[in-house]
Design a protein around this motif. Structure first.
Motif, PDB file in Angstrom:
ATOM      1  N   ASP A  83      24.134  61.993   7.411  1.00  0.00           N
ATOM      2  CA  ASP A  83      25.238  61.072   7.139  1.00  0.00           C
ATOM      3  C   ASP A  83      24.992  60.270   5.863  1.00  0.00           C
ATOM      4  N   LEU A  84      23.760  59.849   5.629  1.00  0.00           N
ATOM      5  CA  LEU A  84      23.433  59.129   4.401  1.00  0.00           C
ATOM      6  C   LEU A  84      23.686  60.013   3.184  1.00  0.00           C
ATOM      7  N   GLU A  85      23.209  61.254   3.238  1.00  0.00           N
ATOM      8  CA  GLU A  85      23.377  62.157   2.094  1.00  0.00           C
ATOM      9  C   GLU A  85      24.830  62.583   1.922  1.00  0.00           C
ATOM     10  N   HIS A  86      25.578  62.727   3.029  1.00  0.00           N
ATOM     11  CA  HIS A  86      27.000  63.067   2.931  1.00  0.00           C
ATOM     12  C   HIS A  86      27.776  61.959   2.212  1.00  0.00           C
ATOM     13  N   ALA A  87      27.382  60.704   2.430  1.00  0.00           N
ATOM     14  CA  ALA A  87      28.039  59.588   1.753  1.00  0.00           C
ATOM     15  C   ALA A  87      27.794  59.631   0.242  1.00  0.00           C
ATOM     16  N   ILE A  88      26.673  60.201  -0.169  1.00  0.00           N
ATOM     17  CA  ILE A  88      26.350  60.329  -1.592  1.00  0.00           C
ATOM     18  C   ILE A  88      26.979  61.588  -2.178  1.00  0.00           C
ATOM     19  N   ASP A  89      26.910  62.677  -1.425  1.00  0.00           N
ATOM     20  CA  ASP A  89      27.403  63.980  -1.894  1.00  0.00           C
ATOM     21  C   ASP A  89      28.190  64.641  -0.757  1.00  0.00           C
ATOM     22  N   PRO A  90      29.517  64.649  -0.848  1.00  0.00           N
ATOM     23  CA  PRO A  90      30.335  65.196   0.235  1.00  0.00           C
ATOM     24  C   PRO A  90      30.086  66.679   0.538  1.00  0.00           C
ATOM     25  N   ALA A  91      29.347  67.390  -0.317  1.00  0.00           N
ATOM     26  CA  ALA A  91      29.004  68.786  -0.023  1.00  0.00           C
ATOM     27  C   ALA A  91      27.963  68.869   1.087  1.00  0.00           C
ATOM     28  N   ARG A  92      27.244  67.773   1.316  1.00  0.00           N
ATOM     29  CA  ARG A  92      26.237  67.734   2.376  1.00  0.00           C
ATOM     30  C   ARG A  92      26.933  67.583   3.719  1.00  0.00           C
ATOM     31  N   MET A 111       4.754  67.818  -2.842  1.00  0.00           N
ATOM     32  CA  MET A 111       6.041  67.602  -3.506  1.00  0.00           C
ATOM     33  C   MET A 111       7.080  67.166  -2.489  1.00  0.00           C
ATOM     34  N   LEU A 112       8.153  66.593  -2.994  1.00  0.00           N
ATOM     35  CA  LEU A 112       9.328  66.247  -2.205  1.00  0.00           C
ATOM     36  C   LEU A 112      10.499  66.130  -3.155  1.00  0.00           C
ATOM     37  N   SER A 113      11.658  65.984  -2.599  1.00  0.00           N
ATOM     38  CA  SER A 113      12.841  65.728  -3.412  1.00  0.00           C
ATOM     39  C   SER A 113      13.709  64.732  -2.671  1.00  0.00           C
ATOM     40  N   TYR A 114      14.608  64.125  -3.398  1.00  0.00           N
ATOM     41  CA  TYR A 114      15.588  63.235  -2.789  1.00  0.00           C
ATOM     42  C   TYR A 114      16.881  63.385  -3.561  1.00  0.00           C
ATOM     43  N   LEU A 115      17.946  63.042  -2.930  1.00  0.00           N
ATOM     44  CA  LEU A 115      19.271  63.210  -3.513  1.00  0.00           C
ATOM     45  C   LEU A 115      19.534  62.127  -4.554  1.00  0.00           C
TER      46      LEU A 115
END
Length: 162
Positions: A26-35, A131-135
């Motif tokens: 839900d957090l990432e969907h708020a940033i990027d609606p493709a999520r 390593m890691l990544s974040y939106l």
């Protein structure tokens, strides 16, 4: 409040892991609606990540209070970058795929403890890189990771095809 980080016990911890994956979705969907939202993808994505961790020398961890209240999760696996552009010792890395800490438990030692657990796990496998990544747009996560010594390595970019 003391929080411990431990290996997840499956299937007992699965409901908490899925709930945390839902918060992350839900957090990432708020940033990027493709999520995908939690409702659309948290359960299958968490199950996929658990399988990936099991098949790729990974780790599924749960953070909880001393009273047993789950407050966060982390899923890691070994990732091998294909091709011939990296030295062999640099192409196989420990990768933190997903991580969530409940807001009221952020800013303390939970993230440090999770990273330390991942680092110890991958060091025992002979790996040298974590390593890691974040939106992009999740600035709080970016700042928290930078504070702990992570630095940008590659930048992915995207655009819609019209």
């Amino acid at each position: 409040m003391t929080v411990i980080v431990r290996k997840a016990v499956l299937p007992d911890d699965l409901p908490a892991l899925i709930r945390f994956m839902g918060h992350l979705h839900d957090l990432e969907h708020a940033i990027d609606p493709a999520r995908q939202t939690a409702a659309d993808g948290a359960d299958p994505h968490m199950r996929y990540q658990i399988l990936d961790a099991q098949q790729n020398d990974g780790l599924v961890a749960l953070a909880e209070t001393q009273g047993g209240l789950p407050v966060g999760m982390m899923v890691c696996s070994v990732e091998t970058f294909p091709g011939e552009y990296l030295y062999p010792s640099e192409s196989r890395v420990g990768y933190i795929n997903d991580l969530w800490i409940e807001p009221e438990h952020r800013g303390g030692t939970v993230l440090d403890d999770m990273i330390a657990m991942a680092e110890a796990h991958f060091k025992a496998l002979g790996l040298k890189i974590l390593m890691l990544s974040y939106l992009v747009g999740n600035d709080r996560a970016g700042a928290a990771y930078a504070k702990r010594g992570f630095r940008p390595n590659e930048v992915q970019m995207k655009r819609e095809i019209s």
